[in-house]
Write a protein that holds these residues in place. Structure first.
Motif: not given
Ligand SMILES: O=C(O)c1ccccc1N[C@@H]1O[C@H](COP(=O)(O)O)[C@@H](O)[C@H]1O
Length: 241
Positions: A11, A52, A54, A81-83, A85, A104-105, A130, A140-141, A171
């Motif tokens: 990450d 990821v 973050l 993963s991450g962002g 979108r 995710g989002t 998540d 970001g949860w 987690d």
């Molecule tokens: O992996 C983490 O610790 C984490 C913590 C907080 C937010 C996201 C995290 N990880 C991964 O990121 C994607 C979500 O990103 P998005 O919402 O699509 O921008 C997802 O796979 C999470 O598990």
């Protein structure tokens, strides 16, 4: 029977490999260079890397060039993963050469777009579910995003190829995975499920391997590896069948 796949995690926050607790911004422990961490997991025999961005997930910037560099340096499969979108972030992610991406989002906020890209890209798209309890969290949860099982039903109908299920309460805590959640999700879908959150021991990995017949395909392993609870070699041996 198939063996449990292991996906060691890297990450990235502000250019560093980090681990968070409950995914909360500000709880980072830093583990240095993401590229060095990824190469170390590859040398130890990993077949997958869970990578990821973050900052992109939290909306605090991105590590796009670094993520691209790490992905490009890998001979193994990469889950990114991450962002991711919209069309631009998806195109950039897929252009790294990663094997698949996790959304995710976007799956919570722009379901029509997610249905479109699932139809276009098939199993290069996974959805990260998540959850806190049975409530999905995005951005970001930090924000609620609906009910786990309603969203899962919708994504099943849209042909989503795979789910990555994270119990946010577990987690980064080394408290053991939420096996009950995984059993319940597997009962609600015929798609493979990748488990995430809480792995603390080789016994946890064996317990996850016992869920392979139910549909658990793999497990992300993060904190336990960085905290040296066991080595990746030991983990791979523990789940080898
Ligand atoms: O992996 C983490 O610790 C984490 C913590 C907080 C937010 C996201 C995290 N990880 C991964 O990121 C994607 C979500 O990103 P998005 O919402 O699509 O921008 C997802 O796979 C999470 O598990």
């Amino acid at each position: 029977m198939a063996k449990l796949e292991l996906l060691p995690a890297v990450d990235v926050r502000d250019g560093q490999a980090v681990r968070l607790v409950h995914g909360e911004s500000g709880t980072e422990t830093s583990y240095g260079s993401p590229l060095e961490a990824a190469l170390a997991w590859q040398r130890s025999g990993a077949e997958w890397l869970h990578l990821v961005d973050l900052d992109a997930a939290f909306g605090t910037g991105d590590n796009r060039d670094l993520i691209s560099e790490v992905t490009g340096a890998m001979d193994i499969k990469v889950e990114l993963s991450g962002g991711i979108r919209d069309d631009d972030t998806l195109a950039a992610a897929l252009a790294t050469g990663c094997t698949r991406v996790n959304l995710g989002t976007a799956a919570l906020e722009t379901p029509e777009w997610v249905a479109k890209v699932i139809a276009e890209h098939g199993d290069r798209i996974a959805v990260g579910l998540d959850v806190r309890g049975t409530t999905l969290r995005g951005r970001g949860w930090t924000r609620d995003g609906g009910d786990l099982y309603e969203t899962l039903e919708r994504l099943n109908q849209e042909g989503c190829a795979r789910y990555v299920v994270t119990d946010i309460a577990k987690d980064g805590t080394l408290q053991g995975p939420n096996l009950e959640l995984l059993r319940t999700v597997c009962a609600a879908t015929d798609r493979p499920v990748v488990a995430s959150g809480g792995v603390s021991s080789l016994a946890d990995l064996r317990a996850l391997a016992d869920l392979v017949p139910l549909g658990v395909e793999g497990s992300i392993v993060g904190k336990a590896l960085y905290a040296k609870a066991f080595t990746l070699e030991e983990a791979l041996e523990a789940v080898a069948k």
